[in-house]
Structure formats: structure tokens, C-alpha cells
Design an enzyme around this catalytic site. Structure first.
Site, PDB file in Angstrom:
ATOM      1  N   SER A 105       0.852  -1.142   0.134  1.00 12.72           N
ATOM      2  CA  SER A 105       0.072   0.108  -0.122  1.00 12.72           C
ATOM      3  C   SER A 105       0.890   1.015   0.088  1.00 12.72           C
ATOM      4  CB  SER A 105      -1.029   0.008   1.187  1.00 12.72           C
ATOM      5  OG  SER A 105      -1.919   0.812   1.153  1.00 12.72           O
ATOM      6  N   ASP A 253      -9.485  -6.335  -4.480  1.00 10.62           N
ATOM      7  CA  ASP A 253      -8.931  -5.154  -3.583  1.00 10.62           C
ATOM      8  C   ASP A 253     -10.037  -4.124  -3.778  1.00 10.62           C
ATOM      9  OD1 ASP A 253      -7.728  -2.763  -2.525  1.00 10.62           O
ATOM     10  OD2 ASP A 253      -5.833  -3.663  -3.087  1.00 10.62           O
ATOM     11  N   HIS A 281      -7.425  -5.957   0.080  1.00 11.95           N
ATOM     12  CA  HIS A 281      -6.386  -4.864   0.672  1.00 11.95           C
ATOM     13  C   HIS A 281      -5.920  -5.540   2.106  1.00 11.95           C
ATOM     14  CE1 HIS A 281      -4.373  -1.235  -0.432  1.00 11.95           C
ATOM     15  NE2 HIS A 281      -4.209  -1.036   0.696  1.00 11.95           N
TER      16      HIS A 281
END
Length: 301
Positions: A105, A253, A281
Site C-alpha cells: 500500500s 482489492d 487489501h
């Protein structure tokens, strides 16, 4: 798991907690977590898979998380470049000239920054659940929150389910530790997606470890503010990256849909793009951390 060794390193005036697992003589892997997440966000199973491949693994707490220093963001705002400098300081503290950098991320954007601006420090790059560091998701979020159709020329916004969760979470009470725990768990459940099973005990352990009873519980949100600062250094072309790059992205995601990963891989010469079926995610699904560790181990071999 090999017994880890903790080390406090200095990055300017900040003190950063870090941990090394594996032999110091082995090639190093630097794990860089995402927004508001300390180093324990990298599961032990993933670390073990890399150590079993003959690597030393270093994970650390970003500034404003875990056992690392807190920053008065209003007085001293920071940006992605400062978080990348922290990552380099961790390598320096462990006596590592160059490492295999693995970022998730926001950590994936930190890895990109290092690969562009400090290429000698990056042996290989692995980017998980992230997008190009020079792309601002703000306009797509604004359109989605206003109920407008996505811009076909932009990367897609988060899923409707995730945006609805944010609105729901804003109304939840979070005045006590138990209330904050419940709110965080629900967020991770939504981020996990709806395909792979959600490992709630692992998420619960992570959330509890992330709470700092003696510090500012909102300090990690400074990462969001730093991520929104689209400074000139972030606009440098990713085509300059020479480190062998692997982009891993979950097909489910909800925060950064799959096109974000495809776009990142498309901007880096010779990057390999590998979708992970069912992954959202997060890393909170049984067996997923070891699977990812083995994939990364193959990439850096």
C-alpha cells in the site's frame, strides 16, 4: 520463527523501532508497511518464508506508529520523501547498503520513491496492493462520494461497499479501547474482500498490537496527510527504475482495485504483474501470508 533482534535506529531527530530476523550475513529484505500500520502488520508466516529462503528480514515501525517517534504534523508536516528517508535510515542502522524492498500500500509508494531516487539502495522491488506514486486518487474519490460516474481516463475509486463502510464507521462510537477495536476489525473485514476467508484472530492481534495507550491514537492518520502531498519528487517517471520489479495485487482489492496495480506495472520497464486471486487489501486471510512470502522469495532469488 528465528529469534528476532530489536534495534532502535535514528532518522534525523526521530527514533524508529526495527527488528531483524535471520542471519545478518544473509541478503536483506526490507518490509515497508502501509498507512498507519506498524511493522507487526507483516505476519510472522511471511517473514518465516523469506528467512527460510536464506534472507535476513527487517521490519520496522513507521514514524507515528508503534514504538517509533511521534511527530507534531501541524508544526512539522512531512511527505513521502521523509518516510522514504526513514526507510533508508533503517537500512543504515542495520549496516545494509542495499536491500530487496517489499512495500504494501503506502509502503509500495515508499519503495517506488527509493527505487527512483535512491536506486543503489534497492536490489529488487516488490509492490503489493498499491499504484503509481505520482497518481492522486483524490479526484476519483470525490466523484464517487458525490455519486458521479467514474472518469474513464482515471484509475477507479474504492468499491461502493468500502465507501459505505467509511460512512458507517464515522458514526460508530470509538471512545473506549473496545469500541476502537471493534471499528478497526470491521474495517479490516471489509478490506479483506468477500472471497477469501477473513482471519479475525490475526486481525485482532494486529489491531491490539497497533494501539499505543500512552500516545496519540490518531497519529497514524498523519500518513494520509503525507500521502496526499503530491510533491514534485513523486512525479518523477517510474521508467527510470532499474531494479527488477514484481507487482502483486489482489483481484478483490476494495480500496485500490486491480487497475491500480496494472497501471504501476505498466510504468516500470520489464516489471512483472501478478494478480492474486481473491486477495483484498489486507494480509489477514489464512495461508495468504505464506503464499505471498513464497512468491516474493522466488522473485528475489
Amino acid at each position: 520463527m528465528t529469534t528476532p533482534a530489536e534495534l532502535i535506529v535514528e532518522s534525523g531527530e526521530l527514533r524508529l523501532w526495527s527488528e531483524r530476523t535471520g542471519a545478518p550475513t544473509d541478503p536483506a529484505v526490507l518490509l515497508v508497511m502501509g498507512t498507519a500500520a506498524p511493522g507487526v502488520g507483516w505476519p510472522d508466516e511471511l517473514v518465516d518464508a523469506l528467512v527460510a529462503g536464506g534472507r535476513q528480514v527487517i521490519r520496522y515501525d513507521h514514524r507515528d506508529t508503534g514504538r517509533s517517534s511521534r511527530v507534531d504534523f501541524a508544526a512539522r508536516p512531512y511527505a513521502l520523501a521523509d518516510m522514504a528517508a526513514d526507510a533508508a535510515a533503517v537500512l543504515d542502522g542495520h549496516g545494509v547498503a542495499a536491500a530487496h524492498v517489499v512495500g504494501a500500500s503506502l509502503g509500495g509508494a515508499v519503495g517506488q520513491w527509493l527505487a527512483v531516487h535512491r536506486p543503489a539502495r534497492v536490489r529488487t522491488l516488490t509492490a503489493l496492493m498499491t499504484g503509481p506514486m505520482g497518481h492522486s486518487p483524490g479526484p476519483a474519490w470525490a466523484r464517487a462520494l458525490a455519486g458521479r460516474a467514474p472518469d474513464p481516463g482515471d484509475l477507479p475509486p474504492p468499491s461502493a461497499r468500502f465507501l459505505a463502510h467509511l460512512a458507517h464507521r464515522a458514526a460508530l462510537p470509538q471512545g473506549t479501547p473496545d469500541e476502537r477495536l471493534a471499528a478497526h476489525l470491521e474495517t479490516w473485514r471489509v478490506l479483506n474482500g468477500e472471497v477469501l476467508p477473513f482471519d479475525e484472530p490475526a486481525a485482532r492481534r494486529f489491531v491490539r498490537a497497533s494501539f499505543d495507550p500512552n500516545g496519540d491514537p490518531g497519529a497514524g492518520h498523519h500518513h494520509d496527510l503525507a500521502a496526499r502531498r503530491m510533491t514534485e519528487d513523486r512525479l518523477a517517471p517510474l521508467s527510470s527504475i532499474v531494479a527488477p520489479t514484481l507487482v502483486l495485487h489482489g483481484t478483490e482489492d476494495p480500496l485500490r482495485p486491480l487497475p491500480h496495480g496494472r497501471a504501476l506495472a505498466g510504468e516500470i520497464p520489464h516489471a512483472r504483474f501478478r494478480p492474486i486471486p481473491g486477495m483484498g487489501h489486507s494480509l489477514f486471510s489464512p495461508g495468504l501470508p505464506r503464499q505471498l512470502g513464497e512468491i516474493i522469495r522466488e522473485h528475489i532469488a
